[in-house]
Design a protein around this motif. Structure first.
Motif, PDB file in Angstrom:
ATOM      1  N   PRO A 194      -8.801  -8.885 -11.520  1.00 44.38           N
ATOM      2  CA  PRO A 194      -8.367  -7.495 -11.579  1.00 44.38           C
ATOM      3  C   PRO A 194      -8.507  -6.759 -10.254  1.00 44.38           C
ATOM      4  O   PRO A 194      -7.854  -5.753 -10.040  1.00 44.38           O
ATOM      5  CB  PRO A 194      -9.279  -6.888 -12.658  1.00 44.38           C
ATOM      6  N   ASN A 195      -9.359  -7.269  -9.357  1.00 41.75           N
ATOM      7  CA  ASN A 195      -9.529  -6.631  -8.059  1.00 41.75           C
ATOM      8  C   ASN A 195      -8.689  -7.284  -6.974  1.00 41.75           C
ATOM      9  O   ASN A 195      -8.875  -7.023  -5.793  1.00 41.75           O
ATOM     10  CB  ASN A 195     -11.010  -6.669  -7.659  1.00 41.75           C
ATOM     11  N   ASP A 196      -7.777  -8.156  -7.370  1.00 44.54           N
ATOM     12  CA  ASP A 196      -6.895  -8.841  -6.433  1.00 44.54           C
ATOM     13  C   ASP A 196      -5.508  -8.238  -6.555  1.00 44.54           C
ATOM     14  O   ASP A 196      -4.736  -8.599  -7.441  1.00 44.54           O
ATOM     15  CB  ASP A 196      -6.862 -10.339  -6.762  1.00 44.54           C
ATOM     16  N   PRO A 197      -5.148  -7.284  -5.677  1.00 43.95           N
ATOM     17  CA  PRO A 197      -3.836  -6.643  -5.804  1.00 43.95           C
ATOM     18  C   PRO A 197      -2.716  -7.661  -5.721  1.00 43.95           C
ATOM     19  O   PRO A 197      -2.732  -8.556  -4.878  1.00 43.95           O
ATOM     20  CB  PRO A 197      -3.805  -5.683  -4.607  1.00 43.95           C
ATOM     21  N   ALA A 198      -1.742  -7.514  -6.594  1.00 45.88           N
ATOM     22  CA  ALA A 198      -0.624  -8.454  -6.642  1.00 45.88           C
ATOM     23  C   ALA A 198       0.618  -7.726  -7.129  1.00 45.88           C
ATOM     24  O   ALA A 198       0.529  -6.718  -7.825  1.00 45.88           O
ATOM     25  CB  ALA A 198      -0.949  -9.622  -7.579  1.00 45.88           C
ATOM     26  N   PRO A 199       1.807  -8.231  -6.775  1.00 46.39           N
ATOM     27  CA  PRO A 199       3.041  -7.637  -7.295  1.00 46.39           C
ATOM     28  C   PRO A 199       3.096  -7.754  -8.811  1.00 46.39           C
ATOM     29  O   PRO A 199       2.521  -8.683  -9.390  1.00 46.39           O
ATOM     30  CB  PRO A 199       4.146  -8.476  -6.637  1.00 46.39           C
ATOM     31  N   ALA A 200       3.768  -6.826  -9.434  1.00 48.38           N
ATOM     32  CA  ALA A 200       3.945  -6.902 -10.887  1.00 48.38           C
ATOM     33  C   ALA A 200       4.757  -8.138 -11.236  1.00 48.38           C
ATOM     34  O   ALA A 200       5.791  -8.407 -10.633  1.00 48.38           O
ATOM     35  CB  ALA A 200       4.642  -5.645 -11.394  1.00 48.38           C
ATOM     36  N   ALA A 201       4.265  -8.910 -12.200  1.00 49.96           N
ATOM     37  CA  ALA A 201       4.940 -10.144 -12.608  1.00 49.96           C
ATOM     38  C   ALA A 201       5.668  -9.920 -13.930  1.00 49.96           C
ATOM     39  O   ALA A 201       5.097  -9.388 -14.879  1.00 49.96           O
ATOM     40  CB  ALA A 201       3.929 -11.273 -12.759  1.00 49.96           C
ATOM     41  N   THR A 202       6.916 -10.326 -13.988  1.00 50.24           N
ATOM     42  CA  THR A 202       7.671 -10.187 -15.228  1.00 50.24           C
ATOM     43  C   THR A 202       7.292 -11.314 -16.192  1.00 50.24           C
ATOM     44  O   THR A 202       6.926 -12.418 -15.759  1.00 50.24           O
ATOM     45  CB  THR A 202       9.180 -10.248 -14.972  1.00 50.24           C
ATOM     46  N   PRO A 203       7.375 -11.067 -17.488  1.00 47.27           N
ATOM     47  CA  PRO A 203       7.098 -12.144 -18.454  1.00 47.27           C
ATOM     48  C   PRO A 203       7.994 -13.355 -18.249  1.00 47.27           C
ATOM     49  O   PRO A 203       7.557 -14.493 -18.440  1.00 47.27           O
ATOM     50  CB  PRO A 203       7.358 -11.473 -19.810  1.00 47.27           C
ATOM     51  N   GLU A 204       9.250 -13.117 -17.844  1.00 44.49           N
ATOM     52  CA  GLU A 204      10.176 -14.227 -17.634  1.00 44.49           C
ATOM     53  C   GLU A 204       9.718 -15.115 -16.480  1.00 44.49           C
ATOM     54  O   GLU A 204       9.720 -16.351 -16.589  1.00 44.49           O
ATOM     55  CB  GLU A 204      11.588 -13.697 -17.345  1.00 44.49           C
ATOM     56  N   ASN A 205       9.316 -14.500 -15.364  1.00 47.17           N
ATOM     57  CA  ASN A 205       8.842 -15.282 -14.231  1.00 47.17           C
ATOM     58  C   ASN A 205       7.567 -16.042 -14.569  1.00 47.17           C
ATOM     59  O   ASN A 205       7.386 -17.195 -14.152  1.00 47.17           O
ATOM     60  CB  ASN A 205       8.598 -14.386 -13.023  1.00 47.17           C
ATOM     61  N   MET A 206       6.678 -15.409 -15.307  1.00 43.97           N
ATOM     62  CA  MET A 206       5.419 -16.066 -15.671  1.00 43.97           C
ATOM     63  C   MET A 206       5.674 -17.283 -16.542  1.00 43.97           C
ATOM     64  O   MET A 206       5.059 -18.333 -16.364  1.00 43.97           O
ATOM     65  CB  MET A 206       4.499 -15.081 -16.394  1.00 43.97           C
ATOM     66  N   ALA A 207       6.600 -17.163 -17.487  1.00 40.33           N
ATOM     67  CA  ALA A 207       6.851 -18.260 -18.423  1.00 40.33           C
ATOM     68  C   ALA A 207       7.625 -19.393 -17.769  1.00 40.33           C
ATOM     69  O   ALA A 207       7.273 -20.565 -17.904  1.00 40.33           O
ATOM     70  CB  ALA A 207       7.602 -17.728 -19.643  1.00 40.33           C
ATOM     71  N   ARG A 208       8.688 -19.053 -17.025  1.00 42.17           N
ATOM     72  CA  ARG A 208       9.547 -20.095 -16.463  1.00 42.17           C
ATOM     73  C   ARG A 208       8.852 -20.857 -15.342  1.00 42.17           C
ATOM     74  O   ARG A 208       9.030 -22.075 -15.199  1.00 42.17           O
ATOM     75  CB  ARG A 208      10.842 -19.477 -15.936  1.00 42.17           C
ATOM     76  N   GLY A 209       8.045 -20.162 -14.535  1.00 41.80           N
ATOM     77  CA  GLY A 209       7.430 -20.795 -13.388  1.00 41.80           C
ATOM     78  C   GLY A 209       6.389 -21.832 -13.712  1.00 41.80           C
ATOM     79  O   GLY A 209       6.023 -22.650 -12.847  1.00 41.80           O
ATOM     80  N   VAL A 210       5.893 -21.849 -14.946  1.00 40.61           N
ATOM     81  CA  VAL A 210       4.916 -22.856 -15.353  1.00 40.61           C
ATOM     82  C   VAL A 210       5.457 -24.263 -15.135  1.00 40.61           C
ATOM     83  O   VAL A 210       4.705 -25.198 -14.824  1.00 40.61           O
ATOM     84  CB  VAL A 210       4.524 -22.636 -16.830  1.00 40.61           C
ATOM     85  N   GLU A 211       6.777 -24.428 -15.276  1.00 37.15           N
ATOM     86  CA  GLU A 211       7.366 -25.749 -15.124  1.00 37.15           C
ATOM     87  C   GLU A 211       7.190 -26.312 -13.716  1.00 37.15           C
ATOM     88  O   GLU A 211       7.236 -27.529 -13.518  1.00 37.15           O
ATOM     89  CB  GLU A 211       8.844 -25.722 -15.495  1.00 37.15           C
ATOM     90  N   LEU A 212       7.001 -25.460 -12.723  1.00 34.70           N
ATOM     91  CA  LEU A 212       6.740 -25.943 -11.372  1.00 34.70           C
ATOM     92  C   LEU A 212       5.495 -26.824 -11.340  1.00 34.70           C
ATOM     93  O   LEU A 212       5.473 -27.875 -10.689  1.00 34.70           O
ATOM     94  CB  LEU A 212       6.559 -24.765 -10.419  1.00 34.70           C
ATOM     95  N   TYR A 213       4.457 -26.387 -12.037  1.00 37.34           N
ATOM     96  CA  TYR A 213       3.211 -27.146 -12.079  1.00 37.34           C
ATOM     97  C   TYR A 213       3.385 -28.423 -12.899  1.00 37.34           C
ATOM     98  O   TYR A 213       2.930 -29.498 -12.497  1.00 37.34           O
ATOM     99  CB  TYR A 213       2.102 -26.278 -12.671  1.00 37.34           C
ATOM    100  N   ARG A 214       4.024 -28.299 -14.040  1.00 40.85           N
ATOM    101  CA  ARG A 214       4.184 -29.456 -14.921  1.00 40.85           C
ATOM    102  C   ARG A 214       5.050 -30.545 -14.279  1.00 40.85           C
ATOM    103  O   ARG A 214       4.835 -31.732 -14.515  1.00 40.85           O
ATOM    104  CB  ARG A 214       4.805 -29.007 -16.246  1.00 40.85           C
ATOM    105  N   ALA A 215       5.998 -30.146 -13.472  1.00 43.47           N
ATOM    106  CA  ALA A 215       6.919 -31.116 -12.882  1.00 43.47           C
ATOM    107  C   ALA A 215       6.329 -31.845 -11.683  1.00 43.47           C
ATOM    108  O   ALA A 215       6.820 -32.928 -11.326  1.00 43.47           O
ATOM    109  CB  ALA A 215       8.208 -30.414 -12.466  1.00 43.47           C
ATOM    110  N   ASN A 216       5.289 -31.279 -11.056  1.00 44.58           N
ATOM    111  CA  ASN A 216       4.900 -31.797  -9.749  1.00 44.58           C
ATOM    112  C   ASN A 216       3.429 -32.152  -9.556  1.00 44.58           C
ATOM    113  O   ASN A 216       3.139 -33.137  -8.866  1.00 44.58           O
ATOM    114  CB  ASN A 216       5.290 -30.764  -8.676  1.00 44.58           C
ATOM    115  N   ILE A 217       2.508 -31.390 -10.124  1.00 47.55           N
ATOM    116  CA  ILE A 217       1.109 -31.565  -9.747  1.00 47.55           C
ATOM    117  C   ILE A 217       0.595 -32.959 -10.089  1.00 47.55           C
ATOM    118  O   ILE A 217       0.158 -33.716  -9.206  1.00 47.55           O
ATOM    119  CB  ILE A 217       0.225 -30.493 -10.407  1.00 47.55           C
TER     120      ILE A 217
END
Length: 286
Positions: A194-217
């Motif tokens: 909560p003390n780490d300022p960050a841009p507002a994240a949309t629910p769509e970006n949060m949900a779709r971007g998870v695949e980046l980790y699943r596809a590569n890590i």
């Protein structure tokens, strides 16, 4: 434009890549000698760079794009994890570079978080020596480098505390891979600091971007090519990054010989919280 108003792109277009239509946005002065390409991370889109774009102003031509999983970029098969593989992300980058109207000379690349993680892949390409003048990486290590470092540390008991510490910082990555927990992790990721300022994240970006980790890590932590980068590189290390250990830059100079490491007193979203500092560092390299 007042200080509160975000910069508006003076041009935007869509470029076709393998299995995706990539949304591209242009700012700054088209006839500037310097062309900068901005690559965002998770869970952001190109708007994360609006403060940096404003700080650059007319001193450069700025091209930003929405990477797979974010913003207006559309995938043919968005539910297919393989659509987010590093190899496809690299193709997107080159498609964007090739689409820049009247481009004259190489570009300077600035990337953050997953934008930086993915950029190590196209920089392995031999054409990078011709078409990329410099690379600035913020909070986004090479997975291939992490694989090599993890293996070395696993064989050195005195380095186990560092390895365990980074595994703890990466809790969200492993959570993304658990089907039952995966849908809750993006929200927890955003709320974790909560003390780490960050841009507002949309629910769509949060949900779709998870695949980046699943596809590569997991895939690239098991096996992959040797890291390689012959482009002049600056790695920015925020000392108070809650996701990445500062010592992950260990031995990068083995495969990135033209390397400068800059440590900053900031948290993870340094380009967003310190846009003027980021602009000066980027343009100084350019």
């Amino acid at each position: 434009m007042t200080q509160q108003e975000p910069p508006e792109p003076h041009a935007q277009w869509t470029v076709r890549s393998t299995g995706a239509d990539v949304a591209v946005f242009e700012y700054g002065r088209r006839d500037a000698e310097t062309t900068v390409v901005l690559v965002h991370g998770y869970p952001d889109d190109h708007r994360m760079y609006e403060p940096l774009i404003a700080a650059i102003g007319d001193r450069a031509r700025v091209v930003a794009y929405d990477t797979r999983g974010g913003g207006d970029t559309l995938l043919d098969t968005p539910d297919r994890t393989a659509s987010y593989a590093l190899e496809r992300l690299a193709e997107d980058f080159w498609a964007v570079v090739d689409s820049i109207p009247d481009r004259d000379g190489p570009v300077h690349v600035f990337a953050h978080d997953w934008g930086s993680v993915q950029m190590w892949e196209p920089l392995r390409d031999s054409r990078a020596r011709v078409d990329v003048a410099s690379y600035t990486s913020v909070s986004g290590p090479s997975i291939d480098h992490l694989r090599a470092v993890s293996r070395r540390r696993g064989l050195r008991p005195w380095q186990w505390p560092s390895l365990i510490g980074q595994l703890g910082r990466s809790w969200y990555i492993w959570g993304f891979h658990v089907p039952v927990l995966g849908k809750y992790v993006p929200t927890a990721f955003v709320k974790a600091g909560p003390n780490d300022p960050a841009p507002a994240a949309t629910p769509e970006n949060m949900a779709r971007g998870v695949e980046l980790y699943r596809a590569n890590i997991v895939r690239r932590m098991i096996s992959g090519p040797e890291p390689r980068c012959e482009v002049p590189t600056t790695i920015v290390v925020p000392r108070r990054d809650r996701f990445l250990s500062p010592d992950l830059v260990e031995d990068v100079e083995r495969w990135a010989p033209d390397l400068r490491i800059v440590r900053v007193d900031a948290k993870h979203w340094w380009p967003w919280t310190h846009p003027r500092d980021a602009a000066e560092l980027l343009l100084g390299r350019a």
